[in-house]
Design a protein around this motif. Structure first.
Motif, PDB file in Angstrom:
ATOM      1  N   LEU A 189       0.834  -1.210   0.000  1.00  0.00           N
ATOM      2  CA  LEU A 189       0.000   0.000   0.000  1.00  0.00           C
ATOM      3  C   LEU A 189       0.873   1.267   0.000  1.00  0.00           C
ATOM      4  O   LEU A 189       0.547   2.272  -0.644  1.00  0.00           O
ATOM      5  CB  LEU A 189      -0.891  -0.017   1.248  1.00  0.00           C
ATOM      6  CG  LEU A 189      -2.312   0.515   1.097  1.00  0.00           C
ATOM      7  CD1 LEU A 189      -3.059  -0.177  -0.014  1.00  0.00           C
ATOM      8  CD2 LEU A 189      -3.056   0.376   2.425  1.00  0.00           C
ATOM      9  N   ALA A 190       1.990   1.215   0.732  1.00  0.00           N
ATOM     10  CA  ALA A 190       2.882   2.382   0.795  1.00  0.00           C
ATOM     11  C   ALA A 190       3.551   2.626  -0.565  1.00  0.00           C
ATOM     12  O   ALA A 190       3.722   3.785  -0.980  1.00  0.00           O
ATOM     13  CB  ALA A 190       3.944   2.187   1.878  1.00  0.00           C
ATOM     14  N   VAL A 191       3.930   1.562  -1.250  1.00  0.00           N
ATOM     15  CA  VAL A 191       4.556   1.737  -2.573  1.00  0.00           C
ATOM     16  C   VAL A 191       3.537   2.369  -3.529  1.00  0.00           C
ATOM     17  O   VAL A 191       3.839   3.340  -4.236  1.00  0.00           O
ATOM     18  CB  VAL A 191       5.076   0.395  -3.137  1.00  0.00           C
ATOM     19  CG1 VAL A 191       5.770   0.622  -4.482  1.00  0.00           C
ATOM     20  CG2 VAL A 191       6.024  -0.279  -2.153  1.00  0.00           C
ATOM     21  N   GLU A 192       2.317   1.840  -3.500  1.00  0.00           N
ATOM     22  CA  GLU A 192       1.271   2.407  -4.373  1.00  0.00           C
ATOM     23  C   GLU A 192       1.000   3.868  -4.013  1.00  0.00           C
ATOM     24  O   GLU A 192       0.847   4.724  -4.894  1.00  0.00           O
ATOM     25  CB  GLU A 192      -0.018   1.592  -4.242  1.00  0.00           C
ATOM     26  CG  GLU A 192       0.079   0.188  -4.805  1.00  0.00           C
ATOM     27  CD  GLU A 192      -1.182  -0.618  -4.546  1.00  0.00           C
ATOM     28  OE1 GLU A 192      -1.443  -1.544  -5.325  1.00  0.00           O
ATOM     29  OE2 GLU A 192      -1.900  -0.325  -3.562  1.00  0.00           O
ATOM     30  N   ALA A 193       0.942   4.154  -2.703  1.00  0.00           N
ATOM     31  CA  ALA A 193       0.631   5.519  -2.258  1.00  0.00           C
ATOM     32  C   ALA A 193       1.730   6.492  -2.695  1.00  0.00           C
ATOM     33  O   ALA A 193       1.449   7.609  -3.148  1.00  0.00           O
ATOM     34  CB  ALA A 193       0.461   5.550  -0.736  1.00  0.00           C
ATOM     35  N   MET A 194       3.001   6.059  -2.565  1.00  0.00           N
ATOM     36  CA  MET A 194       4.108   6.937  -2.978  1.00  0.00           C
ATOM     37  C   MET A 194       4.069   7.180  -4.481  1.00  0.00           C
ATOM     38  O   MET A 194       4.332   8.298  -4.954  1.00  0.00           O
ATOM     39  CB  MET A 194       5.452   6.336  -2.561  1.00  0.00           C
ATOM     40  CG  MET A 194       5.701   6.418  -1.071  1.00  0.00           C
ATOM     41  SD  MET A 194       7.411   6.018  -0.623  1.00  0.00           S
ATOM     42  CE  MET A 194       7.459   4.273  -0.917  1.00  0.00           C
ATOM     43  N   LEU A 195       3.722   6.138  -5.232  1.00  0.00           N
ATOM     44  CA  LEU A 195       3.631   6.315  -6.692  1.00  0.00           C
ATOM     45  C   LEU A 195       2.546   7.328  -7.046  1.00  0.00           C
ATOM     46  O   LEU A 195       2.747   8.212  -7.890  1.00  0.00           O
ATOM     47  CB  LEU A 195       3.349   4.963  -7.370  1.00  0.00           C
ATOM     48  CG  LEU A 195       4.554   4.036  -7.476  1.00  0.00           C
ATOM     49  CD1 LEU A 195       4.122   2.627  -7.875  1.00  0.00           C
ATOM     50  CD2 LEU A 195       5.571   4.569  -8.482  1.00  0.00           C
ATOM     51  N   ARG A 196       1.396   7.234  -6.372  1.00  0.00           N
ATOM     52  CA  ARG A 196       0.315   8.196  -6.635  1.00  0.00           C
ATOM     53  C   ARG A 196       0.756   9.596  -6.236  1.00  0.00           C
ATOM     54  O   ARG A 196       0.460  10.574  -6.927  1.00  0.00           O
ATOM     55  CB  ARG A 196      -0.946   7.810  -5.864  1.00  0.00           C
ATOM     56  CG  ARG A 196      -1.603   6.566  -6.411  1.00  0.00           C
ATOM     57  CD  ARG A 196      -3.044   6.430  -5.907  1.00  0.00           C
ATOM     58  NE  ARG A 196      -3.552   5.129  -6.279  1.00  0.00           N
ATOM     59  CZ  ARG A 196      -3.508   4.054  -5.510  1.00  0.00           C
ATOM     60  NH1 ARG A 196      -3.000   4.129  -4.288  1.00  0.00           N
ATOM     61  NH2 ARG A 196      -3.968   2.902  -5.932  1.00  0.00           N
ATOM     62  N   GLU A 197       1.469   9.671  -5.128  1.00  0.00           N
ATOM     63  CA  GLU A 197       1.896  10.961  -4.594  1.00  0.00           C
ATOM     64  C   GLU A 197       2.741  11.741  -5.610  1.00  0.00           C
ATOM     65  O   GLU A 197       2.665  12.962  -5.685  1.00  0.00           O
ATOM     66  CB  GLU A 197       2.697  10.723  -3.310  1.00  0.00           C
ATOM     67  CG  GLU A 197       3.053  11.950  -2.518  1.00  0.00           C
ATOM     68  CD  GLU A 197       1.859  12.538  -1.775  1.00  0.00           C
ATOM     69  OE1 GLU A 197       0.847  11.844  -1.629  1.00  0.00           O
ATOM     70  OE2 GLU A 197       1.969  13.704  -1.369  1.00  0.00           O
ATOM     71  N   VAL A 198       3.570  11.012  -6.375  1.00  0.00           N
ATOM     72  CA  VAL A 198       4.470  11.701  -7.312  1.00  0.00           C
ATOM     73  C   VAL A 198       3.867  11.804  -8.716  1.00  0.00           C
ATOM     74  O   VAL A 198       4.535  12.307  -9.630  1.00  0.00           O
ATOM     75  CB  VAL A 198       5.865  11.034  -7.376  1.00  0.00           C
ATOM     76  CG1 VAL A 198       6.529  11.052  -6.009  1.00  0.00           C
ATOM     77  CG2 VAL A 198       5.796   9.622  -7.931  1.00  0.00           C
ATOM     78  N   GLY A 199       2.624  11.323  -8.896  1.00  0.00           N
ATOM     79  CA  GLY A 199       1.973  11.548 -10.190  1.00  0.00           C
ATOM     80  C   GLY A 199       1.874  10.343 -11.098  1.00  0.00           C
ATOM     81  O   GLY A 199       1.869  10.478 -12.325  1.00  0.00           O
ATOM     82  N   PHE A 200       1.790   9.153 -10.501  1.00  0.00           N
ATOM     83  CA  PHE A 200       1.504   7.953 -11.295  1.00  0.00           C
ATOM     84  C   PHE A 200       0.109   7.456 -10.958  1.00  0.00           C
ATOM     85  O   PHE A 200      -0.397   7.675  -9.848  1.00  0.00           O
ATOM     86  CB  PHE A 200       2.492   6.822 -10.960  1.00  0.00           C
ATOM     87  CG  PHE A 200       3.857   6.977 -11.566  1.00  0.00           C
ATOM     88  CD1 PHE A 200       4.100   6.621 -12.893  1.00  0.00           C
ATOM     89  CD2 PHE A 200       4.918   7.456 -10.812  1.00  0.00           C
ATOM     90  CE1 PHE A 200       5.358   6.746 -13.443  1.00  0.00           C
ATOM     91  CE2 PHE A 200       6.182   7.584 -11.363  1.00  0.00           C
ATOM     92  CZ  PHE A 200       6.409   7.234 -12.685  1.00  0.00           C
ATOM     93  N   THR A 201      -0.485   6.749 -11.897  1.00  0.00           N
ATOM     94  CA  THR A 201      -1.697   5.991 -11.598  1.00  0.00           C
ATOM     95  C   THR A 201      -1.321   4.505 -11.651  1.00  0.00           C
ATOM     96  O   THR A 201      -0.466   4.106 -12.457  1.00  0.00           O
ATOM     97  CB  THR A 201      -2.837   6.333 -12.582  1.00  0.00           C
ATOM     98  OG1 THR A 201      -3.998   5.613 -12.194  1.00  0.00           O
ATOM     99  CG2 THR A 201      -2.511   5.981 -14.009  1.00  0.00           C
ATOM    100  N   ILE A 202      -1.929   3.719 -10.764  1.00  0.00           N
ATOM    101  CA  ILE A 202      -1.576   2.299 -10.679  1.00  0.00           C
ATOM    102  C   ILE A 202      -2.419   1.522 -11.694  1.00  0.00           C
ATOM    103  O   ILE A 202      -3.646   1.590 -11.662  1.00  0.00           O
ATOM    104  CB  ILE A 202      -1.843   1.730  -9.260  1.00  0.00           C
ATOM    105  CG1 ILE A 202      -1.214   2.632  -8.185  1.00  0.00           C
ATOM    106  CG2 ILE A 202      -1.363   0.291  -9.139  1.00  0.00           C
ATOM    107  CD1 ILE A 202       0.263   2.799  -8.248  1.00  0.00           C
ATOM    108  N   GLU A 203      -1.747   0.779 -12.563  1.00  0.00           N
ATOM    109  CA  GLU A 203      -2.476  -0.026 -13.560  1.00  0.00           C
ATOM    110  C   GLU A 203      -2.709  -1.446 -13.066  1.00  0.00           C
ATOM    111  O   GLU A 203      -3.752  -2.039 -13.336  1.00  0.00           O
ATOM    112  CB  GLU A 203      -1.680  -0.075 -14.871  1.00  0.00           C
ATOM    113  CG  GLU A 203      -1.610   1.276 -15.572  1.00  0.00           C
ATOM    114  CD  GLU A 203      -0.864   1.216 -16.883  1.00  0.00           C
ATOM    115  OE1 GLU A 203       0.008   0.331 -17.046  1.00  0.00           O
ATOM    116  OE2 GLU A 203      -1.159   2.051 -17.739  1.00  0.00           O
TER     117      GLU A 203
END
Ligand SMILES: C[S@@+](CC[C@H](N)C(=O)[O-])C[C@H]1O[C@@H](n2cnc3c(N)ncnc32)[C@H](O)[C@@H]1O
Length: 238
Positions: free
Chosen positions: A188-202
């Motif tokens: 969840l933290a990896v996904e959250a950090m990715l969203r934080e910097v401007g990625f969407t999770i596929e």
């Protein structure tokens, strides 16, 4: 036409490096004796079959298994590691494969789109937990990625749970006996950090203590605003 070295020369070249990490088939039937099950990981990460003309960046490339595989699938590849190529098996493997992958000895924090351009595919495999500042590194990756990010990492879901985004700091060599490991995040933290910097999770795939996440950059104005603020003020490296 490329002159193929004699099989004994290939074996000698492989034996000249005593610290192989990846298992790379450098000639028919000759596989470097790495400790990492590279083929098994390749089967898990969901690398696109056709990478023709895709600009690809392999971060933390080590001996280059994934960079060479992307090249084999048609990509033009830049491979980055903060170790000099001769302190890994990369140079030997690249020679034996007649590879055109460009190797850059650089720290991920110092990469910029001005110097390296933007990439259709970024691989960030087995790297996140080696980084003292993972969120800062992901923000750098976001500036380099115009297509797709494939991120593979250690995750500590069993220890940290799956309810809240959490990361454990791994002091000294407490994670796998490796002094270069700093953080054990949950998925969840990896996904959250990715969203934080401007990625969407596929997509996210978790196998025991490893996660593979496919992500794509979001090109929204809100993210652009926050990235500008973060790059300019909060963290000059960004
Ligand atoms: C565990 S290996 C992963 C190799 C490969 N990506 C894989 O998944 O099989 C981590 C690699 O990242 C490199 N590395 C660690 N921190 C780095 C940094 N800040 N910048 C660039 N490379 C780094 C290490 O030198 C090492 O080669």
């Amino acid at each position: 036409m490329i002159n193929q070295p004699h099989p004994a020369e290939i074996s000698n070249a492989v034996a000249a490096w005593g610290n192989w990490y990846h298992q790379i088939e450098v000639a028919p039937g000759v596989v470097t004796p790495g400790t990492h099950d590279s083929q098994a990981m390749l089967e898990r990460i969901g690398l696109p079959a056709n990478l023709a003309d895709r600009r690809t960046l392999d971060l933390g490339t080590r001996d280059g298994f994934f960079a060479f595989e992307c090249e084999r699938r048609g990509a033009s590849v830049i491979a980055v590691d903060y170790l000099p190529a001769e302190r890994t098996g990369f140079s030997i493997a690249a020679d034996l494969l007649h590879s055109k992958v460009q190797y850059h000895c650089a720290n991920v924090y110092n990469l910029t789109p001005q110097a390296f351009g933007e990439f259709d595919l970024v691989l960030m495999l087995g790297l996140l937990y080696h980084l003292p500042d993972p969120l800062g590194a992901l923000a750098v990756v976001r500036t380099l990625c115009r297509g797709k990010l494939i991120l593979e990492t250690h995750v500590a879901d069993a220890e940290l749970g799956t309810e809240r985004p959490l990361m454990a700091f791994c002091q000294g060599d407490s994670l796998n006996g490796d002094w270069t490991n700093y953080w054990a995040p949950n998925t969840l933290a990896v996904e959250a950090m990715l969203r934080e910097v401007g990625f969407t999770i596929e997509s996210t795939r978790v196998d025991a203590d490893r996660a593979i996440i496919h992500a794509a950059p979001i090109f929204g104005t809100v993210q652009a605003y926050y990235h500008r603020v973060a790059r300019g003020a909060a963290n000059p490296r960004w």
